[in-house]
Design a protein around this motif. Structure first.
Motif, mmCIF file in Angstrom:
data_model
loop_
_atom_site.group_PDB
_atom_site.id
_atom_site.type_symbol
_atom_site.label_atom_id
_atom_site.label_comp_id
_atom_site.label_asym_id
_atom_site.label_seq_id
_atom_site.Cartn_x
_atom_site.Cartn_y
_atom_site.Cartn_z
ATOM 1 N N ASN A 125 -1.458 0.975 -10.434
ATOM 2 C CA ASN A 125 -2.309 1.562 -9.404
ATOM 3 C C ASN A 125 -1.872 2.975 -9.009
ATOM 4 O O ASN A 125 -1.180 3.175 -8.015
ATOM 5 C CB ASN A 125 -2.367 0.673 -8.159
ATOM 6 C CG ASN A 125 -3.448 1.168 -7.214
ATOM 7 O OD1 ASN A 125 -4.493 1.604 -7.676
ATOM 8 N ND2 ASN A 125 -3.215 1.120 -5.923
ATOM 9 N N GLN A 137 -4.345 5.325 -8.108
ATOM 10 C CA GLN A 137 -5.792 5.490 -7.977
ATOM 11 C C GLN A 137 -6.233 6.916 -7.706
ATOM 12 O O GLN A 137 -7.401 7.253 -7.883
ATOM 13 C CB GLN A 137 -6.349 4.578 -6.867
ATOM 14 C CG GLN A 137 -6.221 5.118 -5.457
ATOM 15 C CD GLN A 137 -4.981 4.590 -4.763
ATOM 16 O OE1 GLN A 137 -4.046 4.141 -5.411
ATOM 17 N NE2 GLN A 137 -4.974 4.647 -3.454
ATOM 18 N N ALA A 180 -10.769 2.605 -9.778
ATOM 19 C CA ALA A 180 -9.697 2.186 -10.684
ATOM 20 C C ALA A 180 -9.810 0.704 -11.015
ATOM 21 O O ALA A 180 -9.705 0.300 -12.189
ATOM 22 C CB ALA A 180 -8.341 2.500 -10.062
ATOM 23 N N TYR A 200 -7.853 4.434 -15.984
ATOM 24 C CA TYR A 200 -6.826 3.990 -15.038
ATOM 25 C C TYR A 200 -5.438 4.161 -15.641
ATOM 26 O O TYR A 200 -5.273 4.255 -16.863
ATOM 27 C CB TYR A 200 -7.069 2.536 -14.613
ATOM 28 C CG TYR A 200 -7.169 1.535 -15.738
ATOM 29 C CD1 TYR A 200 -6.036 0.964 -16.324
ATOM 30 C CD2 TYR A 200 -8.415 1.123 -16.218
ATOM 31 C CE1 TYR A 200 -6.122 0.030 -17.338
ATOM 32 C CE2 TYR A 200 -8.525 0.194 -17.250
ATOM 33 C CZ TYR A 200 -7.377 -0.354 -17.803
ATOM 34 O OH TYR A 200 -7.472 -1.277 -18.820
#
Length: 369
Positions: free
Chosen positions: A122, A124, A318, A338
């Motif tokens: 992550n 993002q 994402a 991503y």
């Protein structure tokens, strides 16, 4: 195809944000939640109409009805849970850092080659439309050759001696750069399309001993502020100032790319805008919209101009890209927008190089895959 059953482990700040993003993703279903606090887990399950509740992440990973895992736990648990999910054949969307070290991240990547699953990390910010616009323009050469990248990521959560909290423990070998600095670096690398290969870092602990609300003393071993010079693989120089001790700055990430023809600047706190700077003219602001952006950026423009696409929308972008790649099977063969586990390795290698550079007072090469 039926929807992918997602399970979220860890319901602190970031876990519920993942839950919201999953609920906005057509290819996924929020199927299970897990937290050591059973009351919190059951409350979240009731609020989101979640079918299953766990207090032991091992039991969630063992559940054959859970197809993907969102690892939203404290940093020190990331590597252990990521490894267990890979071995169980679960797709993983993990919070950073990927592991406790670059060596640990490299080991997870090798393990995933033996047990193939979709792996997302992550970061993002790279999925903001304005960031994707910067990337698309650079790929096409529209602003000319990049001359330098620079910017900052500033927060105020550790600006005072008494700002100690439990989150300052178990952060690994670094704190500020491990928490927010690597977000800036990932965004910069995604825009430029180049990894960082060398760093010169000055890491500062402003309060060697902090005091909690109860007056207890807490010796600090990790930095509050990082001042870092960078060099990317193509030779482009960069500079980053990152700090948890900058009063008045809430979540102030800014990235500027200075190029031959014009510059581009993105500010996370004004996420739907891109500033273009031209010599002899000044700066103009472009509101992200489907008519003006590059065609490949349009999937990330989800609202009309003035309807601000913000932090939660980038996370949704994402997570949606992650589940689309699973539904289509493209995660097996194609590069994805991503962040990957390979990007997670690069983040850990960057942190380790910065810590070493600060200790040795010199430029240090960043380990590469």
């Amino acid at each position: 195809m039926s929807r992918i059953n997602a399970g979220v482990i860890g319901l602190g700040f970031i876990g519920p944000q993942h839950m919201d993003a999953i609920c906005r993703t057509p290819d996924a279903r929020l199927y299970a939640v897990c937290d050591a606090d059973e009351a919190a887990a059951r409350a979240a399950a009731e609020r989101y109409h979640v079918e299953k509740v766990y207090t032991d992440w091992r039991q969630m990973i063992a559940d054959p009805e859970v197809h993907s895992i969102h690892n939203c736990t404290p940093h020190f648990l990331h590597e252990t849970i990521n490894e267990a999910a890979i071995l169980a054949g679960k797709h993983i969307y993990a919070e950073k850092p990927l592991a406790q070290s670059a060596a640990g991240a490299r080991r997870l990547i090798s393990l995933a080659k033996e047990h193939p699953v979709a792996l997302g990390l992550n970061h993002q910010y790279r999925l903001n439309a304005a960031v994707q616009e910067m990337k698309a323009r650079l790929i096409k050469g529209l602003p000319g050759r990049p001359l330098m990248l620079w910017g900052r990521y500033l927060q105020e959560s550790a600006s005072q001696e008494t700002d100690w909290n439990l989150k300052m423990e178990n952060t690994g070998i670094a704190r500020c750069i491990n928490d927010i600095g690597i977000h800036w670096v990932d965004t910069a690398c995604a825009v430029l399309g180049q990894p960082v290969t060398e760093v010169m870092a000055e890491l500062t602990i402003h309060y060697p001993v902090r005091r909690g609300a109860d007056g207890a003393e807490h010796p600090m071993a990790t930095e509050d502020t990082g001042m870092i010079l960078l060099r990317f693989a193509d030779g482009t120089p960069g500079q980053l100032l990152t700090s948890k001790a900058s009063n008045g700055h809430k979540n102030d990430l800014r990235l500027t790319v200075d190029c031959e023809t014009y510059s581009m600047e993105w500010r996370q706190e004004e996420p739907d805008r891109l500033r273009i700077g031209e010599k002899g003219v000044g700066s103009t602001t472009m509101y992200m919209n489907a008519r003006a952006c590059q065609p490949e950026v349009r999937p990330f423009v989800t609202l009309p101009m003035g309807h601000v696409m913000g932090w939660a929308d980038a996370l949704r972008n994402a997570v949606d890209a992650f589940y689309r790649s699973i539904a289509s099977g493209s995660w097996r063969t194609e590069a994805q927008p991503y962040a990957s586990f390979e990007d997670g390795f690069r983040g850990m290698a960057f942190v380790e190089a910065c810590v070493r550079s600060s200790k040795e007072r010199r430029w240090v090469e960043v380990e590469q895959l």
